[in-house]
Scaffold this active site. Structure first.
Site, PDB file in Angstrom:
ATOM      1  N   ASP A   1      -3.795   4.909  -2.342  1.00 37.59           N
ATOM      2  CA  ASP A   1      -3.339   6.770  -2.278  1.00 37.59           C
ATOM      3  C   ASP A   1      -4.506   7.347  -1.209  1.00 37.59           C
ATOM      4  O   ASP A   1      -5.745   7.000  -1.785  1.00 37.59           O
ATOM      5  CB  ASP A   1      -3.027   7.854  -3.584  1.00 37.59           C
TER       6      ASP A   1
ATOM      7  N   GLU B   1      -2.311   4.572   2.453  1.00 33.84           N
ATOM      8  CA  GLU B   1      -1.654   5.806   3.009  1.00 33.84           C
ATOM      9  C   GLU B   1      -2.884   6.201   3.904  1.00 33.84           C
ATOM     10  O   GLU B   1      -3.711   6.857   3.439  1.00 33.84           O
ATOM     11  CB  GLU B   1      -1.108   6.839   2.094  1.00 33.84           C
TER      12      GLU B   1
END
Length: 522
Positions: free
Chosen positions: A270, A301
């Site tokens: 993340d 990401e």
């Protein structure tokens, strides 16, 4: 238009020069069951506000495992399994990574998603159905501290975090994490301001802002982060300092432990643009170098504030290069193309739908997707692909030979946030086509502005398929045809996946005239 497209192709080639000596990541990773020839497919098994009315989320996953496998999924991306700052925390509000729903902390034993026992049962059910588990690793920040402490800090400009806007002063921050319910099990580390770089709340003056912690021993923001806003180390909450030896050791240990505990095969990482790249690269390498983890999966990401795909790709490429083939990346530029096509309708030139996407320039690093929890309406990265282009977008990621596709739970399962029944039914048919037909070499027929096609030639075990996509419901179906060659299937008849009464006769040389459809996909 041709001159523009030629320029963009040259620009993409130029942007990708740093990748010339970087190996692609996906070919080295486990995407499905060992030895399987089935097309691998990932499902993101949650939405932002996901909940089940009758059972925990982990119980829901356990019950759905066999159904997911039947649809053709080989990997399941779970929501963050760790304890959040309150019982309804989705896990991105990280309180304790080492608490998977085992300890009475922050108002409950279970996480939003269920207990640790339920999680492990769900993971085991997935493995029994030959599907791998992906853990969402949120390593950037913490929230929900147990106590405050006072320390010096400097307030900075939110639009330029390298610019101080106040002199150093003492602030009171929620930066002490004691984890009283866990009592040192699995990890003895207790966190305090020494382990963080910044925060957004001063409890002394009741003031919001971005504060850089400046007490002795702190080095300021990491230099190895994205340069948006001058320096984008700080995102939210209490920002972790990944240069601190105790932090590094704890997170390295957690990475190995959580895979061992759950039996998962890898991570979704993340918010990587906000974390020290050197730490993340070492994190991936350390876990992957352990016995039996050589093929560990990793996808990162990276979102850009720029919503033009060519700019987004240009900003993404240096990250792909920096990670040396150790992680794949979500193809955000392709998603942005889908979103723009959805908004523009018939005015969008479908021949450009793949331009400036990661899957076009680096297919071996691209995890393709249509939507996810962050792109939902009302979320911070809202860029929803509407129903007028959703099916076409899924056809482009599921039926083509490049990239590794990820399907969103919100498009597949009934929910109160973003479900469309027609989209779900079409998506299930496309998943069947991916599992059954979409194999072999691919030939593109991107020749018309509002309708394009491509062919998968098949292989010794699969028949292949022909696909026509359109974005103009007013097209004359009698004239909106694409002549495509289907290779060895000469003298046969192709039948529509959606309506068996629609057929295309293939001539003796393998050519057929394939119609577009009022639904946008055939």
């Amino acid at each position: 238009m041709n001159i523009y497209r030629q320029f963009m192709t040259f620009r993409e080639w130029l942007d990708c020069l740093p990748l010339r000596w970087v190996p692609p990541s996906l070919p080295t990773m486990q995407l499905g069951p060992e030895g399987s020839s089935q097309n691998p497919t990932m499902v993101q098994f949650f939405t932002w506000d996901a909940q089940h009315p009758d059972m925990s989320w982990w119980e829901h996953l356990e019950k759905e495992a066999s159904h997911l496998a039947a649809l053709g999924f080989t990997q399941i991306w779970l929501p963050p399994p760790n304890k959040g700052m309150n019982p309804r925390g989705v896990g991105y509000d990280v309180y304790d990574l080492w608490d998977l729903g085992e300890f009475d902390q922050k108002g409950s034993v279970a996480t939003r998603w269920g207990t640790k026992e339920e999680l492990l049962r769900a993971c085991n059910a997935a493995r029994q159905c030959n599907m791998n588990i992906i853990i969402d690793a949120v390593l950037n920040h913490k929230l929900g501290a147990d106590r405050t402490e006072i320390f010096p800090a400097v307030r900075v400009d939110p639009l330029n975090r390298l610019k101080d806007i106040e002199s150093e002063r003492h602030v009171k921050g929620w930066t002490v994490f004691d984890f009283p319910g866990r009592l040192g099990k699995y990890s003895a580390m207790r966190w305090n301001s020494n382990h963080f770089t910044g925060l957004d709340w001063d409890d002394l003056t009741q003031t919001n802002g971005i504060f850089r912690i400046s007490s002795e021993g702190h080095e300021g923001w990491s230099k190895w982060v994205d340069t948006e806003n001058g320096n984008y180390d700080y995102l939210l909450g209490i920002d972790i300092d990944h240069r601190h030896p105790e932090v590094r050791n704890d997170l390295f240990s957690w990475g190995s432990w959580v895979l061992e505990t759950t039996g998962a095969c890898g991570f979704r990482l993340d918010a990587i643009k906000h974390m020290d790249r050197r730490f993340l690269l070492e994190f991936i390498k350390r876990v992957r170098n352990e016995p039996g983890r050589k093929q560990m999966f990793a996808v990162s990401e990276y979102w850009s504030a720029k919503l033009l795909s060519e700019i987004s790709l240009r900003l993404l490429i240096p990250y792909v290069a920096a990670f040396q083939g150790q992680t794949s990346f979500f193809d955000v530029p392709l998603h942005e193309n889908f979103h723009q096509a959805s908004k523009a309708g018939a005015s969008y030139d479908l021949r450009t739908i793949l331009d400036s996407s990661l899957v076009k320039v680096r297919p071996g690093d691209a995890v393709t997707f249509v939507d996810n929890h962050d792109t939902q309406v009302g979320q911070s990265l809202e860029s929803w692909v509407d129903t007028n282009f959703k099916a076409q977008a899924y056809a482009l990621i599921l039926l083509r030979c490049h990239g590794y596709p990820c399907v969103f739970y919100g498009d597949l399962y009934p929910n109160d946030e973003c479900y469309d029944e027609a989209t779900s039914q079409t998506l299930k048919q496309l998943l069947h086509a991916r599992k059954t037909f979409a194999y072999g070499p691919m030939v593109d027929y991107f020749e018309h502005r509002n309708y394009i096609g491509f062919v998968r030639m098949g292989d010794s075990d699969h028949a292949g398929c022909a696909v026509v996509l359109s974005n103009d419901p007013t097209l004359d179906l009698n004239t909106s045809k694409i002549r495509m060659n289907v290779g060895s299937h000469h003298g046969t008849t192709f039948r529509s996946l959606f309506d068996g009464s629609r057929t295309i006769v293939i001539d003796r040389d393998g050519w057929g005239m394939f119609h577009s459809s009022v639904t946008g996909i055939e």
